[in-house]
Motif scaffolding. Structure first.
Motif, mmCIF file in Angstrom:
data_model
loop_
_atom_site.group_PDB
_atom_site.id
_atom_site.type_symbol
_atom_site.label_atom_id
_atom_site.label_comp_id
_atom_site.label_asym_id
_atom_site.label_seq_id
_atom_site.Cartn_x
_atom_site.Cartn_y
_atom_site.Cartn_z
ATOM 1 N N VAL A 188 0.764 -1.170 -0.029
ATOM 2 C CA VAL A 188 0.108 0.008 0.009
ATOM 3 C C VAL A 188 0.830 1.270 0.039
ATOM 4 N N LEU A 229 -1.856 8.841 0.908
ATOM 5 C CA LEU A 229 -0.998 8.035 1.694
ATOM 6 C C LEU A 229 -0.065 9.005 2.794
ATOM 7 N N LEU A 237 -3.163 -5.120 -6.339
ATOM 8 C CA LEU A 237 -2.242 -4.537 -5.572
ATOM 9 C C LEU A 237 -0.796 -4.075 -6.161
ATOM 10 N N SER A 261 1.013 -1.005 -6.003
ATOM 11 C CA SER A 261 2.463 -0.758 -5.652
ATOM 12 C C SER A 261 3.486 -0.429 -6.722
ATOM 13 N N ARG A 297 -6.502 -0.036 -1.684
ATOM 14 C CA ARG A 297 -5.767 0.587 -0.541
ATOM 15 C C ARG A 297 -6.422 0.337 0.867
#
Length: 344
Positions: free
Chosen positions: A93, A158, A227, A231, A247
């Protein structure tokens, strides 16, 4: 190209899973032998077989192996696997190999919840799980919900989420320190819990963590391809991937695993950092390979660490968190060096 590469690697991944699983079985037998009262391998085997109706064994050995060491070793294994999968998801993530399961305040929240249960001397249980475990799980889950609520995962991004996690974790740690400073009688028990231990392991704990692990592992494998896109960086929408949703789901699965693991074992560091990164150096960053292999590697690492913690200075016992830190600390320093050098 990446899909074709994965198909070629599937045979290697399958063989690696089999090898790690067989190593885990051998390590389990070794862990059953180790302890303050060591047993020879033939004694362990005889005691295990006797419970299944295959003969007679020493009653004390059977009690120690079936009632204490087997649930303890199995719990260490499933907790290690859970923390490793959690760390893999967290690193995917945040696109950072140094991310770890406690990043969003799970560990601090769980520690505060457990400390509150100890200080209030709560004795209630639910389905066989102690008040300390239940409060630790609730504290860890609430901490992450608080972080996500403040940050707004879909809006703040993030970086905001990470900063909120650090801030909430520091705040909860300060609350814990304040509680302990005015309740000295609980200081030792809370302190030992924060270092991690499997001394009170039970088969109910094993079943709980194993069930959560299976659910989260299947869920994370369903997210693995998306993912990978998240990523890898860039605009995941070009590949038809809803990055915020992926996420969020990955973080929820990671939180579920970490909170469950911490609730039965206390705070254990570095497993979610070392296992995924060690596997990544061999298999690459494809989460379809990384997730199952990290689970097996994390379980093996923590089970062996627990065996060492109760054997090196027997009959005295080190907290398992101390043992994982002794291995994980130097590993983390090497990882920082490589990351700063652009090789991680």
């Amino acid at each position: 190209m990446r899909e074709a590469s994965y198909i070629r690697r599937r045979g290697f991944v399958a063989r690696a899973c089999i090898v790690l699983f067989l190593l885990s079985l051998l390590a389990l037998l070794a862990c059953l032998c180790a302890g303050s009262a060591p047993y020879a391998l033939h004694e362990v085997w005889k005691a295990l077989v006797s419970r299944l109706g295959g003969g007679e064994a020493d009653a004390t050995a059977a009690l120690v192996l079936w009632g204490i060491r087997l649930p303890r070793s199995l719990l260490a294994y499933v907790v290690g696997a859970a923390l490793a999968v959690s760390g893999t998801l967290m690193q995917g993530v945040f696109r950072n190999p140094m991310a770890e399961p406690g990043l969003l305040g799970v560990s601090s929240g769980a520690a505060l919840g457990a400390a509150a249960a100890m200080l209030l001397n709560l004795q209630a249980s639910f389905w066989g799980f102690s008040a300390v475990s239940l409060c630790a799980f609730a504290g860890g889950a609430l901490a992450v919900l608080l972080v996500m609520g403040i940050a707004g995962l879909g809006r703040g991004g993030l970086t905001t989420l990470l900063l909120c996690g650090v801030a909430v974790s520091s705040f909860l740690s300060a609350l814990l320190s304040g509680l302990l400073s005015i309740n000295h009688e609980a200081l030792e028990s809370v302190y030992m819990w924060t270092l991690g231990s499997f001394a009170s392991a039970s088969y109910a704990d094993v079943a709980l963590v194993a069930a959560m692990l299976l659910v989260a592992l299947f869920g994370s494998m369903a997210l693995a391809r998306d993912l990978n896109a998240v990523s890898a960086g860039g605009d995941a929408r070009l590949l038809g991937v809803d990055a915020p949703k992926v996420r969020l789901l990955a973080l929820l699965l990671s939180t579920l695993l970490t909170a469950t693991a911490v609730s039965v074992s206390g705070v254990i560091g570095f497993v979610g950092l070392t296992a995924p990164h060690a596997v990544r150096r061999i298999t690459g960053a494809d989460h379809r390979s990384l997730l199952p292999l990290s689970a097996l590697a994390g379980g093996l690492f923590l089970m062996l660490s627990d065996a060492l913690s109760r054997s090196l200075f027997a009959p005295a016992e080190l907290p398992v968190g101390v043992m994982t830190s002794l291995f994980g600390g130097p590993f983390f320093l090497v990882l920082i060096r490589r990351y700063r050098g652009g090789r991680a």
